[in-house]
Scaffold this active site. Sequence first.
Site, PDB file in Angstrom:
ATOM      1  NE  ARG A   1       1.253  26.586 -26.548  1.00  0.00           N
ATOM      2  CZ  ARG A   1       2.271  26.249 -27.351  1.00  0.00           C
ATOM      3  NH1 ARG A   1       2.285  25.084 -27.966  1.00  0.00           N
ATOM      4  NH2 ARG A   1       3.278  27.080 -27.514  1.00  0.00           N
TER       5      ARG A   1
ATOM      6  NE  ARG B   1       2.388  20.579 -30.704  1.00  0.00           N
ATOM      7  CZ  ARG B   1       3.286  21.554 -30.824  1.00  0.00           C
ATOM      8  NH1 ARG B   1       2.910  22.818 -30.778  1.00  0.00           N
ATOM      9  NH2 ARG B   1       4.570  21.272 -30.980  1.00  0.00           N
TER      10      ARG B   1
ATOM     11  CE  LYS C   1       4.996  23.236 -35.283  1.00  0.00           C
ATOM     12  NZ  LYS C   1       5.309  24.514 -34.630  1.00  0.00           N
TER      13      LYS C   1
ATOM     14  CE  LYS D   1       1.113  24.464 -34.837  1.00  0.00           C
ATOM     15  NZ  LYS D   1       1.730  25.797 -35.046  1.00  0.00           N
TER      16      LYS D   1
ATOM     17  CB  CYS E   1       5.652  34.654 -32.378  1.00  0.00           C
ATOM     18  SG  CYS E   1       7.306  35.291 -32.699  1.00  0.00           S
TER      19      CYS E   1
ATOM     20  CB  CYS F   1      10.917  32.076 -28.077  1.00  0.00           C
ATOM     21  SG  CYS F   1      11.060  30.835 -29.390  1.00  0.00           S
TER      22      CYS F   1
ATOM     23  CB  CYS G   1      12.871  32.475 -35.458  1.00  0.00           C
ATOM     24  SG  CYS G   1      11.623  31.214 -35.121  1.00  0.00           S
TER      25      CYS G   1
ATOM     26  CB  CYS H   1       4.982  30.959 -33.607  1.00  0.00           C
ATOM     27  SG  CYS H   1       5.899  29.420 -33.385  1.00  0.00           S
TER      28      CYS H   1
END
Length: 557
Positions: free
Chosen positions: A75, A144, A208, A210, A431, A437, A476, A480
């Site tokens: 990414r 991120r 993470k 954001k 997602c 994934c 899930c 995302c």
Amino acid sequence: MTDKNNLSPVERIKTGSNGLRGTLKESLLDDFTGAIREDDQTLIKFHGMYQQDDRDRREERVGKKLEWLYSYMIRLRLPGGFLTSEQWAGLHEIAENHSTGVIKITTRQTIQLHGILKSHVKPTIQNFNLQHLDSIAACGDVNRNVTCTSNPSESPLHHEVFELAGKISEMCLPKTKSYYDLWIDDELVIDRKTEEDPLYQERYLPRKLKIGIAIPPNNDVDVFINDIALVAIVEEGRIIGYNIAAGGGLGATHGNEATYARLASLLGFVDTEEKLLRAVYEIITVQRDFGNRSDRKLSRLKYTIDKLGIEGYRREVEKRCGFSLEPAREFNFEQRKDRYGWTRNHEGKWFYTLFVEHGRVLDTEDYPLKSGLLKIAQTGNVNFRFTCNQNLILSDIREEDKTEIENILQEHGISVYTEEASALRKNSVACVALNTCSLALAEGQRYLPVLVTKIEPLLQKYGLQNEDITIRMTGCPNGCGRSPNAEIGFVGTAYGKYNLHIGGDRLGMRLNTKFKENIGEGEILETLDELFGIYLKGRYSEETFGDFSYRYLQTQK
């Protein structure tokens, strides 16, 4: 603060990684497996990639006594979501030579490539480097990709927030030179003292983080789902400061009530960029020092804020900043969507927003999207910008070049595809989920287009086909695809099964609520059919489906 004797295994890996190097060099040289060593699978995220495998082929591979078909997703770090035409053409070639060929636009204004074999990882990154692109900190327990309002025609002030996104991204980069050591063959001798990192230290963050920046009245960036949300406050045509909010995050875990989706809470207002950068920095250091490092399911900033309380978190930030945050200023969002088709900004430049279903740029037999975009890039007369709704903006087009771009859009069916897609489809997000994934319990981007095709006749049945209803799907509960922040949200529970959520608002200011659990396609369609009928009969004038279904849920309690 977390007990140092009760740290998660990931914390040990980070602190013992020698500046995120680990044994990645040795892992890459191991030709006997397509995988890398277990600890390195954590570290590689900080370099902008994940180890994955083709889950569609697991059973076949096991039957042949072969290991899973491992590959890597890489990414890019693109604060504000921008590429030049030359960079897009380079990306096209890299995707063709090293990945599945599909260019994937993410929900965070960047690009990722899938299916990169281990032997191709280093050449891929080196080729990105030749395009002046990198994947540093695009994944991992760090800040991120920084997002911002995507379309310059939204506001004459767009350039200010775009530049701010870049400044925040640069401020929050890890100081280790390991990325260049491992992937670019930097031959400079690294002095460890030059890698001292006052922001991340050797622990990095608990999870993470954001950051998003919005310019009202369009919340196209879905700002409040971020750990740190910045809202530009505009008066008399200039930005006078920013509201700062913190604690957003949409991930949860099935069956674990201690986990939940949450929107960011307002902390206050700052009136200068210098104060803003300092406040963002210190919000991060408080999370670094107080975040949960024992249980990664409870380690995002939202849980730290709820543990300390809004006032407690603000006080700690202000103490570290050396100044107080002012009370948040009033602002108003009127929409949360991309402006499809042609728009023009205050400078007279043209922008064309095209619909890219779930961000998948590829050529099919009847729709040569990828080839058309390459041809547009080869004109050299356009830039590429990405939206948080997984779409693409052809930007900064001069009046004299507009006709040429229009012709290519028409020749490749791109403008027709964008114009003819339904309102529901244009407001859908999904997602990646299966087949790559490892966390996916159900399908996402491969299934939502099919489901939308079956929902569209239901909307037509009730004359609702032009309603801008937001519909989102995640394979899930990790969020995302931003399904908790949609009017209709699907969260995968098992293959072919989803929790159905309704009642989110259209502006991104209210999360939805679980309405039905673990249902398949048949029950999904029956339920939506019934809800659309109730909505048509019972809605107020101009009431959105999200606001109506929220009100409807209150009557069912």
